[in-house]
Write a protein that holds these residues in place. Sequence first.
Motif, PDB file in Angstrom:
ATOM      1  N   LYS A  40     -32.615  60.035  24.366  1.00 33.79           N
ATOM      2  CA  LYS A  40     -31.352  60.616  24.823  1.00 33.79           C
ATOM      3  C   LYS A  40     -31.191  60.441  26.331  1.00 33.79           C
ATOM      4  N   LYS A  41     -29.963  60.230  26.752  1.00 33.39           N
ATOM      5  CA  LYS A  41     -29.573  60.178  28.171  1.00 33.39           C
ATOM      6  C   LYS A  41     -30.351  59.163  29.009  1.00 33.39           C
ATOM      7  N   THR A  42     -30.644  58.006  28.416  1.00 24.58           N
ATOM      8  CA  THR A  42     -31.387  56.976  29.148  1.00 24.58           C
ATOM      9  C   THR A  42     -30.563  55.729  29.438  1.00 24.58           C
ATOM     10  N   ALA A  43     -29.361  55.628  28.876  1.00 24.15           N
ATOM     11  CA  ALA A  43     -28.541  54.424  29.062  1.00 24.15           C
ATOM     12  C   ALA A  43     -27.109  54.823  29.393  1.00 24.15           C
ATOM     13  N   LYS A  44     -26.471  54.037  30.220  1.00 25.06           N
ATOM     14  CA  LYS A  44     -25.116  54.307  30.686  1.00 25.06           C
ATOM     15  C   LYS A  44     -24.096  53.608  29.787  1.00 25.06           C
ATOM     16  N   TYR A  45     -23.057  54.330  29.392  1.00 25.61           N
ATOM     17  CA  TYR A  45     -21.967  53.749  28.614  1.00 25.61           C
ATOM     18  C   TYR A  45     -21.155  52.811  29.502  1.00 25.61           C
ATOM     19  N   VAL A  46     -20.884  51.598  29.007  1.00 27.04           N
ATOM     20  CA  VAL A  46     -20.012  50.657  29.708  1.00 27.04           C
ATOM     21  C   VAL A  46     -19.069  50.004  28.711  1.00 27.04           C
ATOM     22  N   ALA A  47     -17.870  49.752  29.162  1.00 25.49           N
ATOM     23  CA  ALA A  47     -16.877  49.057  28.347  1.00 25.49           C
ATOM     24  C   ALA A  47     -16.719  47.652  28.903  1.00 25.49           C
ATOM     25  N   ILE A  48     -17.331  46.692  28.238  1.00 19.01           N
ATOM     26  CA  ILE A  48     -17.209  45.283  28.602  1.00 19.01           C
ATOM     27  C   ILE A  48     -16.975  44.482  27.329  1.00 19.01           C
ATOM     28  N   GLU A  49     -16.446  43.299  27.460  1.00 22.08           N
ATOM     29  CA  GLU A  49     -16.248  42.430  26.307  1.00 22.08           C
ATOM     30  C   GLU A  49     -17.286  41.326  26.342  1.00 22.08           C
ATOM     31  N   GLN A  67     -21.745  32.222  13.709  1.00 23.07           N
ATOM     32  CA  GLN A  67     -20.586  33.115  13.661  1.00 23.07           C
ATOM     33  C   GLN A  67     -20.788  34.223  14.678  1.00 23.07           C
ATOM     34  N   LYS A  68     -19.707  34.553  15.396  1.00 21.19           N
ATOM     35  CA  LYS A  68     -19.777  35.555  16.453  1.00 21.19           C
ATOM     36  C   LYS A  68     -18.656  36.559  16.310  1.00 21.19           C
ATOM     37  N   GLU A  69     -18.835  37.684  16.993  1.00 19.08           N
ATOM     38  CA  GLU A  69     -17.776  38.690  17.062  1.00 19.08           C
ATOM     39  C   GLU A  69     -17.727  39.247  18.478  1.00 19.08           C
ATOM     40  N   MET A  70     -16.533  39.671  18.885  1.00 15.28           N
ATOM     41  CA  MET A  70     -16.359  40.276  20.199  1.00 15.28           C
ATOM     42  C   MET A  70     -16.679  41.761  20.093  1.00 15.28           C
ATOM     43  N   ILE A  71     -17.532  42.233  20.976  1.00 16.82           N
ATOM     44  CA  ILE A  71     -17.907  43.649  21.019  1.00 16.82           C
ATOM     45  C   ILE A  71     -17.540  44.159  22.402  1.00 16.82           C
ATOM     46  N   ASN A  72     -16.998  45.386  22.465  1.00 16.17           N
ATOM     47  CA  ASN A  72     -16.515  45.873  23.765  1.00 16.17           C
ATOM     48  C   ASN A  72     -17.069  47.222  24.212  1.00 16.17           C
ATOM     49  N   GLU A  73     -18.097  47.728  23.544  1.00 10.57           N
ATOM     50  CA  GLU A  73     -18.731  48.974  23.984  1.00 10.57           C
ATOM     51  C   GLU A  73     -20.249  48.826  23.893  1.00 10.57           C
ATOM     52  N   TYR A  74     -20.900  49.145  25.003  1.00 11.73           N
ATOM     53  CA  TYR A  74     -22.353  48.981  25.097  1.00 11.73           C
ATOM     54  C   TYR A  74     -22.989  50.154  25.826  1.00 11.73           C
ATOM     55  N   PHE A  75     -24.292  50.308  25.606  1.00 10.59           N
ATOM     56  CA  PHE A  75     -25.115  51.149  26.464  1.00 10.59           C
ATOM     57  C   PHE A  75     -25.875  50.203  27.384  1.00 10.59           C
ATOM     58  N   HIS A  76     -25.746  50.414  28.680  1.00  7.16           N
ATOM     59  CA  HIS A  76     -26.367  49.577  29.699  1.00  7.16           C
ATOM     60  C   HIS A  76     -27.735  50.159  30.062  1.00  7.16           C
ATOM     61  N   VAL A  77     -28.760  49.340  29.985  1.00  3.60           N
ATOM     62  CA  VAL A  77     -30.128  49.736  30.304  1.00  3.60           C
ATOM     63  C   VAL A  77     -30.590  48.870  31.475  1.00  3.60           C
ATOM     64  N   GLU A  78     -30.852  49.493  32.614  1.00  2.41           N
ATOM     65  CA  GLU A  78     -31.187  48.741  33.821  1.00  2.41           C
ATOM     66  C   GLU A  78     -32.616  48.218  33.839  1.00  2.41           C
ATOM     67  N   ASN A  79     -33.514  48.863  33.116  1.00  3.80           N
ATOM     68  CA  ASN A  79     -34.920  48.480  33.153  1.00  3.80           C
ATOM     69  C   ASN A  79     -35.436  48.368  31.719  1.00  3.80           C
ATOM     70  N   MET A  80     -35.996  47.236  31.362  1.00  2.00           N
ATOM     71  CA  MET A  80     -36.434  47.034  29.976  1.00  2.00           C
ATOM     72  C   MET A  80     -37.517  48.018  29.535  1.00  2.00           C
ATOM     73  N   TYR A  81     -38.205  48.632  30.483  1.00  2.00           N
ATOM     74  CA  TYR A  81     -39.265  49.580  30.134  1.00  2.00           C
ATOM     75  C   TYR A  81     -38.718  50.945  29.708  1.00  2.00           C
TER      76      TYR A  81
END
Length: 128
Positions: A40-49, A67-81
Motif C-alpha cells: 500500500k502507498k508505494t506507487a504514485k498514480y499517473v495518467a499517461i498513454e 497485438q497491442k492496446e492503449m492503456i492510460n492509467e498507471y502506478f509509477h514506481v521510481e525504484n525497482m526495489y
Amino acid sequence: MSEVVNKDTVPDEAQKDYVEDGKNKLLVKCKFCGSKILEKKTAKYVAIEKELPLMQQDANRKDGEVQKEMINEYFHVENMYIFENIGFTHPVDNYKYLICADCDAGPVGYYELDSKHSYVALSRIVQS
C-alpha cells in the motif's frame, strides 16, 4: 510505442476508490495468481498513454504482429526495489516489460531503461 504524458494525476471515477493522496490505496496484486506486487502507498498514480502488448495474444493470427492496446492509467514506481514481487523481460527497444514473478502473467506494465522507472497498468492488476 507512443507515449503522451498527461499532467492530470486525478484518477477517473472507476479508480477513485483505489487511489488516496495520489498513491495506491490498497495492495497491488496479480489478477491471475494473487501474488503481491506492491505494498500500500508505494506507487504514485499517473495518467499517461502508453501502448502495451495484450496479455493474451491471438495464436491464430497469420501476420505475426504483436497485438497491442492503449492503456492510460498507471502506478509509477521510481525504484525497482519497491516491488514485492515482479519479473522483467529481456529488453525490447528501450523497455523491459513487467511480469508477475510467480505465474509469468504479463505484461502488467513496463520499465524504462533510461529513467529506470516502472509503470504498472491499473487495468492489468487487482487491488485489495
